[in-house]
Write an enzyme that holds these catalytic residues in place. Structure first.
Site: not given
Ligand code: GCU
Length: 407
Positions: A240, A381
């Site tokens: 990320s 994610h």
């Protein structure tokens, strides 16, 4: 244009609120990517030497001045001290080392604490994975011997163990080195006052993503000093926002042998010009401290960027790079991540290195590529065991010389 108007436009760019995001592939507007192989002078790059001598420095300079910002002109020598050592950690499978690293050339300035696990079952030196963690060093494993990261002591021990797969990494013969990202600089707009970016004055001064990337290079400075590590076989990995930092670290610092981007998305591996998911305006609005001041002018004007993120991936050439997406991580624009990796191929080709080896996105949970690797995994994610398995296989292939077993 009157100066007041210019100021207004610049200011408006800086705070432009996030607009509706597009999540419909059919509504992606046509865009043209800048050609990685054309110099600003218009000259075409047709060989690896011209790439390394001319185009790579030119692109690095553009990414520095327009996006990530410039770090210190002169890198201070790190000072370090091993603060703990346990040769029988994790039921004897590993040696756990904790190292305090000072970042300003003396033992009083900013510092970070590195946690290092070395596999006991293999002879040294060993290759290593290096990555910043979100939750404090003690979040990566339930190992009660890890010192609680200062400023993050509230995170439960081992909270993020699934994202780090320490035992799996060790069992495959690799070391794992990690640092709490907030040690380098806290992730907030005022964080620089407590971090390595002592003063911020100019529109091209570094953003915090650059500071984290710089910290990764300082961690590598330490790994070069540690006899148990083969510093020529270090893979830098990040998830990320820390995947964005890993990419910038891998692009700038040629000592990283492999760069692994996990769901890094906008500002990382995803193409900025593709209007799908998060946008440049979103980044500048929600995270103004991540990139340099100059980046604000590209909110809603991505087509005026003098590069796109395929160029960032290409900066890593000829070293190996791996981009990983996740199906449900739509804001990171998995297709845009794939296309950035794909469009870095011409640069790898200059070095005679095969890239992805496919033209279209591979099936879900299928890893492709040689010097540019890619997969899109099912799920959200995150960093999962599946992601690590692909990174370990990729590293095995590149660091190939099999790791000798201890007699
Ligand atoms: C936010 C941000 C992303 C970033 C992510 C993260 O969602 O919009 O760009 O990658 O945070 O770092 O977790």
């Amino acid at each position: 244009m009157p100066l007041r108007m210019v100021c207004f436009l610049l200011f408006a760019g800086a705070v432009a609120p996030a607009r509706d995001r597009n999540y419909d592939e059919a509504k992606v507007s046509p865009y043209a990517l800048p050609d990685a192989l054309t110099l600003a002078s218009g000259e075409r790059v047709t060989d690896a030497q011209t790439w390394m001598k001319k185009r790579r420095p030119e692109l690095l300079e553009l990414f520095e001045s327009q996006m990530y910002g410039r770090s210190l002109a002169k890198t201070p020598r790190i000072e370090f001290e091993v603060t703990s050592l346990d040769a029988r950690a994790l039921d004897g499978k590993a040696t756990r080392e904790e190292v305090r690293i000072w970042l300003a050339g003396n033992k009083i300035g900013p510092r970070m604490d590195l946690l290092l696990y070395l596999p006991n079952a293999v002879s040294k030196p060993v290759p290593a994975f290096l990555g910043l963690n979100f939750g404090g060093n003690h979040s990566v494993s339930p190992d009660p011997g890890i010192k609680l990261s200062e400023g993050r002591a509230e995170t439960p021990r081992g909270r993020d163990a699934g994202c780090w797969q320490v035992e799996k990494i060790l069992a495959r013969g690799y070391a794992l080195a990690t640092v709490y990202y907030g040690d380098i600089e806290p992730d907030s707009s005022g964080g620089w006052k407590a971090g390595v970016r002592a003063t911020l004055r100019k529109p091209d001064d570094w953003g915090v993503i650059c500071a984290w990337a710089w910290g990764l290079s300082r961690a590598l400075d330490y790994l070069e000093e540690d006899q148990a590590i083969d510093a020529k076989r270090v893979a830098v990995m990040g998830h990320s926002r820390l995947g964005k930092a890993a990419l910038w670290a891998g692009a700038r610092d040629e000592r990283f042998a492999i760069t692994l981007s996990n769901n890094s998305g906008e500002g990382g591996a995803a193409l900025a010009r593709r209007n799908f998911g998060e946008t440049t305006a979103d980044l500048n609005y929600h995270f103004p401290h991540w990139f340099c001041g100059n980046f604000k002018q590209y909110s809603g004007r991505e087509e005026t960027l003098p590069f796109d993120q395929h160029d960032l991936i290409a900066l890593i050439a000829p070293r190996a790079v791996y981009v990983a997406s996740a199906v449900e991580d739509r804001q990171s624009d998995p297709h845009g991540e794939f296309l950035a990796a794909k469009n870095a191929e011409p640069v790898y080709r200059l070095f005679g290195k095969p890239g992805l080896g496919v033209d279209d996105m591979p099936a879900i949970n299928q890893s492709v590529g040689e010097f540019i690797g890619y997969h899109i995994r099912s799920g959200k994610h995150d960093v999962t065991e599946f992601d690590w398995e692909q990174y370990l296989n990729f590293a095995d292939r590149h660091f190939k010389a099999s790791i000798p077993k201890r007699q």
